[in-house]
Design a protein around this motif. Structure first.
Motif, PDB file in Angstrom:
ATOM      1  N   HIS A 105      -7.647  -8.972  39.074  1.00 15.07           N
ATOM      2  CA  HIS A 105      -7.975  -8.549  37.717  1.00 15.07           C
ATOM      3  C   HIS A 105      -8.996  -9.512  37.104  1.00 15.07           C
ATOM      4  O   HIS A 105      -8.827 -10.725  37.148  1.00 15.07           O
ATOM      5  N   TYR A 106     -10.068  -8.971  36.565  1.00 12.94           N
ATOM      6  CA  TYR A 106     -11.144  -9.782  36.002  1.00 12.94           C
ATOM      7  C   TYR A 106     -10.732 -10.341  34.643  1.00 12.94           C
ATOM      8  O   TYR A 106     -10.378  -9.599  33.722  1.00 12.94           O
ATOM      9  N   LEU A 107     -10.773 -11.669  34.527  1.00 13.64           N
ATOM     10  CA  LEU A 107     -10.391 -12.342  33.289  1.00 13.64           C
ATOM     11  C   LEU A 107     -11.641 -12.535  32.437  1.00 13.64           C
ATOM     12  O   LEU A 107     -12.313 -13.568  32.512  1.00 13.64           O
ATOM     13  N   SER A 108     -11.945 -11.546  31.647  1.00  9.83           N
ATOM     14  CA  SER A 108     -13.164 -11.573  30.847  1.00  9.83           C
ATOM     15  C   SER A 108     -13.145 -12.728  29.852  1.00  9.83           C
ATOM     16  O   SER A 108     -12.187 -12.910  29.104  1.00  9.83           O
ATOM     17  N   GLY A 109     -14.205 -13.528  29.862  1.00 11.71           N
ATOM     18  CA  GLY A 109     -14.324 -14.638  28.932  1.00 11.71           C
ATOM     19  C   GLY A 109     -13.704 -15.930  29.414  1.00 11.71           C
ATOM     20  O   GLY A 109     -13.769 -16.949  28.709  1.00 11.71           O
ATOM     21  N   ALA A 110     -13.115 -15.935  30.603  1.00  8.13           N
ATOM     22  CA  ALA A 110     -12.518 -17.165  31.135  1.00  8.13           C
ATOM     23  C   ALA A 110     -13.614 -18.183  31.464  1.00  8.13           C
ATOM     24  O   ALA A 110     -14.737 -17.816  31.817  1.00  8.13           O
ATOM     25  N   ILE A 111     -13.268 -19.454  31.361  1.00  6.77           N
ATOM     26  CA  ILE A 111     -14.215 -20.520  31.695  1.00  6.77           C
ATOM     27  C   ILE A 111     -13.640 -21.383  32.814  1.00  6.77           C
ATOM     28  O   ILE A 111     -12.423 -21.494  32.969  1.00  6.77           O
ATOM     29  N   THR A 112     -14.522 -21.970  33.579  1.00  5.25           N
ATOM     30  CA  THR A 112     -14.104 -22.803  34.705  1.00  5.25           C
ATOM     31  C   THR A 112     -13.368 -24.044  34.230  1.00  5.25           C
ATOM     32  O   THR A 112     -13.804 -24.715  33.282  1.00  5.25           O
ATOM     33  N   PHE A 113     -12.256 -24.364  34.871  1.00  2.00           N
ATOM     34  CA  PHE A 113     -11.504 -25.573  34.554  1.00  2.00           C
ATOM     35  C   PHE A 113     -12.353 -26.799  34.846  1.00  2.00           C
ATOM     36  O   PHE A 113     -13.000 -26.908  35.884  1.00  2.00           O
ATOM     37  N   ASP A 114     -12.357 -27.735  33.906  1.00  3.44           N
ATOM     38  CA  ASP A 114     -13.084 -28.989  34.049  1.00  3.44           C
ATOM     39  C   ASP A 114     -12.092 -30.121  33.811  1.00  3.44           C
ATOM     40  O   ASP A 114     -11.548 -30.269  32.719  1.00  3.44           O
ATOM     41  N   ALA A 115     -11.849 -30.919  34.838  1.00  4.53           N
ATOM     42  CA  ALA A 115     -10.854 -31.984  34.751  1.00  4.53           C
ATOM     43  C   ALA A 115     -11.200 -33.029  33.695  1.00  4.53           C
ATOM     44  O   ALA A 115     -10.311 -33.739  33.215  1.00  4.53           O
ATOM     45  N   LEU A 116     -12.476 -33.125  33.335  1.00  5.89           N
ATOM     46  CA  LEU A 116     -12.890 -34.099  32.324  1.00  5.89           C
ATOM     47  C   LEU A 116     -12.674 -33.577  30.907  1.00  5.89           C
ATOM     48  O   LEU A 116     -12.657 -34.350  29.942  1.00  5.89           O
ATOM     49  N   VAL A 117     -12.468 -32.267  30.798  1.00  3.30           N
ATOM     50  CA  VAL A 117     -12.323 -31.645  29.485  1.00  3.30           C
ATOM     51  C   VAL A 117     -10.915 -31.091  29.266  1.00  3.30           C
ATOM     52  O   VAL A 117     -10.323 -31.275  28.193  1.00  3.30           O
ATOM     53  N   ASN A 118     -10.389 -30.443  30.281  1.00  4.32           N
ATOM     54  CA  ASN A 118      -9.087 -29.779  30.175  1.00  4.32           C
ATOM     55  C   ASN A 118      -7.981 -30.679  30.702  1.00  4.32           C
ATOM     56  O   ASN A 118      -8.121 -31.285  31.772  1.00  4.32           O
ATOM     57  N   THR A 141     -11.381 -28.651  44.642  1.00  2.00           N
ATOM     58  CA  THR A 141     -11.999 -29.960  44.507  1.00  2.00           C
ATOM     59  C   THR A 141     -12.736 -30.066  43.170  1.00  2.00           C
ATOM     60  O   THR A 141     -12.955 -29.056  42.493  1.00  2.00           O
ATOM     61  N   PRO A 142     -13.138 -31.276  42.769  1.00  2.00           N
ATOM     62  CA  PRO A 142     -13.921 -31.395  41.530  1.00  2.00           C
ATOM     63  C   PRO A 142     -15.191 -30.554  41.555  1.00  2.00           C
ATOM     64  O   PRO A 142     -15.640 -30.062  40.517  1.00  2.00           O
ATOM     65  N   ARG A 143     -15.752 -30.371  42.723  1.00  3.92           N
ATOM     66  CA  ARG A 143     -16.976 -29.579  42.844  1.00  3.92           C
ATOM     67  C   ARG A 143     -16.712 -28.102  42.615  1.00  3.92           C
ATOM     68  O   ARG A 143     -17.548 -27.377  42.069  1.00  3.92           O
ATOM     69  N   ASN A 144     -15.539 -27.640  43.051  1.00  6.77           N
ATOM     70  CA  ASN A 144     -15.192 -26.226  42.937  1.00  6.77           C
ATOM     71  C   ASN A 144     -13.687 -26.142  42.716  1.00  6.77           C
ATOM     72  O   ASN A 144     -12.916 -26.073  43.670  1.00  6.77           O
ATOM     73  N   THR A 145     -13.257 -26.128  41.478  1.00  6.66           N
ATOM     74  CA  THR A 145     -11.828 -26.256  41.184  1.00  6.66           C
ATOM     75  C   THR A 145     -11.037 -24.976  41.454  1.00  6.66           C
ATOM     76  O   THR A 145      -9.825 -25.030  41.670  1.00  6.66           O
ATOM     77  N   ASN A 146     -11.710 -23.838  41.422  1.00 10.52           N
ATOM     78  CA  ASN A 146     -11.026 -22.550  41.576  1.00 10.52           C
ATOM     79  C   ASN A 146      -9.827 -22.422  40.640  1.00 10.52           C
ATOM     80  O   ASN A 146      -8.757 -21.923  41.024  1.00 10.52           O
ATOM     81  N   MET A 147     -10.023 -22.888  39.427  1.00 11.32           N
ATOM     82  CA  MET A 147      -9.068 -22.705  38.342  1.00 11.32           C
ATOM     83  C   MET A 147      -9.854 -22.302  37.100  1.00 11.32           C
ATOM     84  O   MET A 147     -10.994 -22.733  36.918  1.00 11.32           O
ATOM     85  N   LEU A 148      -9.249 -21.471  36.284  1.00 12.80           N
ATOM     86  CA  LEU A 148      -9.900 -20.997  35.068  1.00 12.80           C
ATOM     87  C   LEU A 148      -9.028 -21.300  33.867  1.00 12.80           C
ATOM     88  O   LEU A 148      -7.798 -21.352  33.966  1.00 12.80           O
ATOM     89  N   MET A 149      -9.677 -21.461  32.722  1.00 10.42           N
ATOM     90  CA  MET A 149      -8.978 -21.521  31.447  1.00 10.42           C
ATOM     91  C   MET A 149      -9.220 -20.196  30.738  1.00 10.42           C
ATOM     92  O   MET A 149     -10.364 -19.792  30.520  1.00 10.42           O
ATOM     93  N   HIS A 151      -7.609 -17.950  27.453  1.00  8.77           N
ATOM     94  CA  HIS A 151      -6.712 -17.981  26.299  1.00  8.77           C
ATOM     95  C   HIS A 151      -5.890 -19.279  26.277  1.00  8.77           C
ATOM     96  O   HIS A 151      -4.675 -19.263  26.048  1.00  8.77           O
ATOM     97  N   LYS A 152      -6.580 -20.396  26.584  1.00 10.16           N
ATOM     98  CA  LYS A 152      -6.002 -21.739  26.538  1.00 10.16           C
ATOM     99  C   LYS A 152      -4.905 -21.958  27.573  1.00 10.16           C
ATOM    100  O   LYS A 152      -4.100 -22.892  27.448  1.00 10.16           O
ATOM    101  N   GLU A 153      -4.874 -21.121  28.620  1.00 10.97           N
ATOM    102  CA  GLU A 153      -3.886 -21.270  29.685  1.00 10.97           C
ATOM    103  C   GLU A 153      -4.598 -21.394  31.030  1.00 10.97           C
ATOM    104  O   GLU A 153      -5.682 -20.844  31.236  1.00 10.97           O
TER     105      GLU A 153
END
Length: 265
Positions: A105-118, A141-149, A151-153
């Motif tokens: 399912h496409y998470l519209s508006g999601a942003i890539t997780f950034d360990a320095l920010v999130n 990895t830090p280069r490609n976290t494959n995690m998204l933020m 709705h703050k989750e």
């Protein structure tokens, strides 16, 4: 008590929206007959159905452990679907992907997780690191976290690089018992200070029955591709045996992760 397999819906792809030219798998955003958008992973891409199997099994294991994972669906691609596509590369990909593919399912508006920010607390970081050690996921990895933020989750995505043993099928039982040295590159390893607690909790959830129910979701049509098995059942059982062996010897990869973390901090 009988474990009911998670339900995976099947949708028909109706419209190719846009390619996501990341990595070698050439995923794309598509629309399906339920009017939802999905990120589809194509069986005709570089690593073929093995990436789809990894995505399916790893994603549903993550969901069973309580992580947020976009809904996974089987995405059927009709043989006539790609005929009007003007891009020859995409047309070839669609032609080689006729039949059952995999969508998230496409998470519209999601942003890539950034360990320095999130921020992620120690418990959640430890659980994610533990999961990736279990499924031998080299791609968090830090280069490609494959995690998204979204709705703050925190949401976990893209597990196609997991289970790398199935690209060779050498010494499956030994592969299940091995540590996971690539954990040293995991983006969340510095915060994963509760690995033993994560191990104990996850093993209570991932019973043999639950793992078998998840592995049973693999379509027969995705099995026996470049694999040394005579039947679908043997092939599917090999994935189950790997996971059960890995769970039984989880202390090996937990210790490896703990040692790798000590070297970082």
């Amino acid at each position: 008590m009988e474990t009911i397999p998670p339900e995976i819906r099947t949708v028909d792809v109706t419209r190719y929206v846009t390619p996501l030219r990341e990595g070698g798998s050439l995923p794309a955003i598509v629309e399906a007959d339920d009017d939802f958008l999905y990120v589809i992973k194509f069986r005709g891409a570089g690593q073929g159905v093995k990436a789809l199997i990894a995505e399916l099994v790893a994603g549903e294991l993550a969901r069973a452990l309580g992580f947020r994972v976009p809904e996974i669906v089987f995405a059927n691609l009709d043989e006539a679907f790609g005929r009007t596509e003007p891009d020859e590369e995409i047309q070839d990909l669609l032609r080689f992907s006729e039949g059952l593919n995999l969508g998230l399912h496409y998470l519209s508006g999601a942003i890539t997780f950034d360990a320095l920010v999130n921020s992620v607390d120690a418990a959640l970081a430890s659980k994610i690191v533990w999961l990736d050690c279990l499924i031998t996921n080299v791609d968090r990895t830090p280069r490609n976290t494959n995690m998204l933020m979204w709705h703050k989750e925190l949401w976990l995505i893209d597990h196609g690089a997991a289970f790398y043993f199935h690209h060779s099928w050498n010494n499956i039982e030994e592969q299940g018992k091995k540590p996971f040295p690539q954990v040293k590159d995991h983006v969340l390893l510095p915060k994963a200070s509760e690995l033993e607690a994560a191990d104990a909790e996850a093993k209570k959830i991932l019973t043999p029955e639950r793992v078998e129910a998840i592995v049973s979701l693999i379509p027969d049509d995705w099995l026996l591709k470049d694999a040394p098995f005579e039947t679908f059942q043997e092939h599917r059982q090999a994935y189950l045996n790997f996971l059960l062996t890995r769970l039984a010897h989880s202390e090996t990869f937990v210790k490896e992760a703990q040692h790798a973390r000590k070297a970082l901090i």
